[in-house]
Structure formats: C-alpha cells, structure tokens
Design an enzyme around this catalytic site. Structure first.
Site, PDB file in Angstrom:
ATOM      1  N   ALA A  16       0.804  -1.225   0.000  1.00 43.94           N
ATOM      2  CA  ALA A  16       0.000   0.000   0.000  1.00 43.94           C
ATOM      3  C   ALA A  16       0.836   1.274   0.000  1.00 43.94           C
ATOM      4  O   ALA A  16       0.417   2.305  -0.531  1.00 43.94           O
ATOM      5  CB  ALA A  16      -0.940  -0.010   1.206  1.00 43.94           C
ATOM      6  N   PHE A  41      -3.352   1.024   5.002  1.00 43.54           N
ATOM      7  CA  PHE A  41      -4.266   0.428   5.982  1.00 43.54           C
ATOM      8  C   PHE A  41      -3.826   0.656   7.423  1.00 43.54           C
ATOM      9  O   PHE A  41      -4.627   0.992   8.271  1.00 43.54           O
ATOM     10  CB  PHE A  41      -4.399  -1.082   5.721  1.00 43.54           C
ATOM     11  CG  PHE A  41      -5.105  -1.390   4.431  1.00 43.54           C
ATOM     12  CD1 PHE A  41      -6.476  -1.524   4.399  1.00 43.54           C
ATOM     13  CD2 PHE A  41      -4.392  -1.519   3.253  1.00 43.54           C
ATOM     14  CE1 PHE A  41      -7.142  -1.790   3.211  1.00 43.54           C
ATOM     15  CE2 PHE A  41      -5.038  -1.791   2.059  1.00 43.54           C
ATOM     16  CZ  PHE A  41      -6.416  -1.923   2.034  1.00 43.54           C
ATOM     17  N   ARG A  42      -2.522   0.484   7.688  1.00 44.12           N
ATOM     18  CA  ARG A  42      -2.092   0.358   9.081  1.00 44.12           C
ATOM     19  C   ARG A  42      -1.328   1.551   9.652  1.00 44.12           C
ATOM     20  O   ARG A  42      -1.022   1.560  10.826  1.00 44.12           O
ATOM     21  CB  ARG A  42      -1.248  -0.917   9.234  1.00 44.12           C
ATOM     22  CG  ARG A  42      -2.081  -2.163   9.096  1.00 44.12           C
ATOM     23  CD  ARG A  42      -1.286  -3.441   9.036  1.00 44.12           C
ATOM     24  NE  ARG A  42      -2.187  -4.580   8.935  1.00 44.12           N
ATOM     25  CZ  ARG A  42      -2.810  -4.934   7.820  1.00 44.12           C
ATOM     26  NH1 ARG A  42      -2.586  -4.264   6.697  1.00 44.12           N
ATOM     27  NH2 ARG A  42      -3.646  -5.950   7.802  1.00 44.12           N
ATOM     28  N   HIS A  53      -4.153  -9.304  -4.713  1.00 45.73           N
ATOM     29  CA  HIS A  53      -5.454  -9.052  -4.081  1.00 45.73           C
ATOM     30  C   HIS A  53      -6.516  -8.584  -5.071  1.00 45.73           C
ATOM     31  O   HIS A  53      -7.544  -8.041  -4.671  1.00 45.73           O
ATOM     32  CB  HIS A  53      -5.286  -8.050  -2.933  1.00 45.73           C
ATOM     33  CG  HIS A  53      -4.415  -8.569  -1.834  1.00 45.73           C
ATOM     34  ND1 HIS A  53      -3.665  -7.753  -1.004  1.00 45.73           N
ATOM     35  CD2 HIS A  53      -4.155  -9.840  -1.428  1.00 45.73           C
ATOM     36  CE1 HIS A  53      -2.990  -8.510  -0.145  1.00 45.73           C
ATOM     37  NE2 HIS A  53      -3.271  -9.771  -0.386  1.00 45.73           N
ATOM     38  N   CYS A 107     -23.914 -15.075 -13.703  1.00 44.38           N
ATOM     39  CA  CYS A 107     -23.618 -15.497 -15.084  1.00 44.38           C
ATOM     40  C   CYS A 107     -22.162 -15.276 -15.491  1.00 44.38           C
ATOM     41  O   CYS A 107     -21.736 -15.715 -16.551  1.00 44.38           O
ATOM     42  CB  CYS A 107     -24.556 -14.798 -16.075  1.00 44.38           C
ATOM     43  SG  CYS A 107     -24.164 -13.054 -16.375  1.00 44.38           S
ATOM     44  N   CYS A 129     -28.459 -10.552 -16.414  1.00 44.77           N
ATOM     45  CA  CYS A 129     -29.289 -11.507 -15.664  1.00 44.77           C
ATOM     46  C   CYS A 129     -29.797 -10.975 -14.325  1.00 44.77           C
ATOM     47  O   CYS A 129     -30.580 -11.633 -13.647  1.00 44.77           O
ATOM     48  CB  CYS A 129     -28.522 -12.812 -15.446  1.00 44.77           C
ATOM     49  SG  CYS A 129     -27.248 -12.690 -14.169  1.00 44.77           S
ATOM     50  N   THR A 133       5.640  -1.780   1.915  1.00 42.78           N
ATOM     51  CA  THR A 133       4.885  -2.798   2.647  1.00 42.78           C
ATOM     52  C   THR A 133       5.586  -3.126   3.958  1.00 42.78           C
ATOM     53  O   THR A 133       6.812  -3.196   4.018  1.00 42.78           O
ATOM     54  CB  THR A 133       4.702  -4.091   1.819  1.00 42.78           C
ATOM     55  OG1 THR A 133       4.112  -5.096   2.651  1.00 42.78           O
ATOM     56  CG2 THR A 133       6.012  -4.618   1.249  1.00 42.78           C
ATOM     57  N   SER A 134       4.780  -3.308   4.998  1.00 43.66           N
ATOM     58  CA  SER A 134       5.337  -3.660   6.311  1.00 43.66           C
ATOM     59  C   SER A 134       5.525  -5.169   6.438  1.00 43.66           C
ATOM     60  O   SER A 134       6.006  -5.659   7.449  1.00 43.66           O
ATOM     61  CB  SER A 134       4.407  -3.145   7.418  1.00 43.66           C
ATOM     62  OG  SER A 134       3.072  -3.499   7.128  1.00 43.66           O
TER      63      SER A 134
END
EC number: 2.3.1.286
Length: 245
Positions: A26, A37-38, A125, A136, A158, A196-197
C-alpha cells in the site's frame, strides 16, 4: 550508511542485475493520495461514519450478509477513481522497459502500475477495475460499479450481483497469480520490496521464495525482514526509485 550512499548502492545493484522483481504494498500508492491500511493516517486508524470496523466490512461474511453496507463502504473508501500513478509507478515501468524488471507483484488493487505502463503485473489481491456477475460471470468495468443506479450493482444481463474482483478477508488468493509470483520471485537475481510492512499473509510469505543475490527493502517504517536484507532504505519509495532510472 548515509541515504546518498544507500541510493548509490541501489543504483549499482540495479545496474548489475538482469532479472529484478518488485514486490509492493500500500505504501507504493500513498504518494498517489490513496491511504494505506495500518499507518496513523491509514484506513484502519482513521474515523469513519460506518457502524463496523473496516477489517470487518472487507470480509466475505460481511459482503454476503450486509451487501448494501459493503458497497457503500467500498465506493467511499476503496475506489479512488482520479488517482494517478506517482514517481514509483513510473520508475518501475521505466526499469521494465529497460529489460531489467521482469515482474511486479503487488498487494494493491488500484491498477496504477498498469496505468503507468507496466506490463507484467501480478495482482495478489485483485483489482477494482475488474468486476463480474456472481450468477452469469459477465465482466464489468469500474465505471459500471460507480455509476450503478442501485447501491448494489446488478448485472444488465441476468440481474445478479456484480462483485468486485478483489480478495476479501476469508477469501483465498488466486492460485495462478500465486504460482506466477512464486516463479518470478524464485528466478530473480534481485528482489526490491517497497511500501509494505510485510505483515499481511500469505502475500508476505512469498519473499521466502527468493533465492537471488540482493534483497532490498524500501519502506518508511521497519519490517520483520530488515535484518535479512542486503540494503534497507527508510524513505519515500517514489523519491528513491526516481533516482535509479
């Protein structure tokens, strides 16, 4: 080692490498004004107007049981339609263009690597840009979800629920994406990990497959792998990568 010395060392490593893989989180997109996020300003720490914590609302169970609430949260907090690639994204695309960077393995769902021009991107992700009918299987773009007249986007073929192709808590990662990521990382001579951690599993566990020469970590805060890395740079990833190209 001073920051300038570390950047010079990074330049040297990139120059001498022929098969680089970048593994990102992130923090790569925070410079595009997409919150992580953190951290203190991250999605999990900041106040929101919803009745449930974000980590609950981003679960498969919540999606199933509170679909309308999920989409309200998703549209407000997970989609950044006007976000643009930053220096990190463009620098990585340039290194790929030079033939040195073989793959990007990302935990992000924003699609900014591709927007910057990167071709070989494995999205662990998923992506907000891919959406599909749960009944469908028809595919829809991001615009369809944003402009849906109902809170829960429905398939125009649908009437089924259109679900974003993003991995929620309690859902497994795509096997083929994992296999391709493992292959790329295990064949790399240099692995650059950035933004990234390294606390989100199973994604963070992919680093264990690296058998190459140089492990480089670029992250503003410390990670569990700092002691194993050949080079640790605690600075803005965009600023650092920009100096390499």
């Amino acid at each position: 080692m001073l920051l300038l010395d570390k950047i010079n060392e990074l330049k040297k490593i990139v120059a001498e490498s022929s098969s680089i893989v970048f593994f990102g989180g992130a923090g790569v997109s925070t410079e595009s004004n997409i919150p992580d996020f953190r951290s203190e300003n991250g999605l999990y720490k900041t106040k929101n107007n919803f009745s449930y914590p974000p980590e609950v609302m981003l679960s498969h169970t919540f999606f199933k049981n509170h679909t309308e609430d999920f989409f309200e949260f998703y549209r407000e907090k997970m989609i950044f339609k006007d976000a643009k690639p930053n220096a990190a994204h463009y620098s990585l695309a340039k290194i790929e263009e030079q033939g040195k960077l073989k793959a990007i393995v990302t935990q992000n769902i924003d699609g900014l690597h591709q927007l910057a021009g990167s071709k070989n991107v494995y999205e662990l992700h998923g992506s907000i840009h891919r959406n599909y009918c749960m009944d469908c299987g028809k595919s829809f773009d991001l615009e369809y979800v944003i402009k849906s007249e109902t809170t829960i986007p429905k398939c125009d073929k649908c009437g089924g629920i259109v679900k974003p192709d993003v991995v929620l808590y309690e859902e497994g990662l795509d096997d083929s994406i994992i296999q391709n990521s493992v292959k790329a990382i295990s064949e790399a001579d240099t692995l650059i990990v950035g933004g990234t951690s390294l606390v989100v599993y199973p994604a963070a566990g992919l680093i264990r497959y690296f058998k190459g020469n140089k492990l480089i970590l670029i992250n503003k805060s410390a990670t569990a792998y700092d002691n194993e890395a050949d080079l640790v740079i605690s600075d803005s990833i965009g600023k650092v990568l920009e100096t390499v190209i």
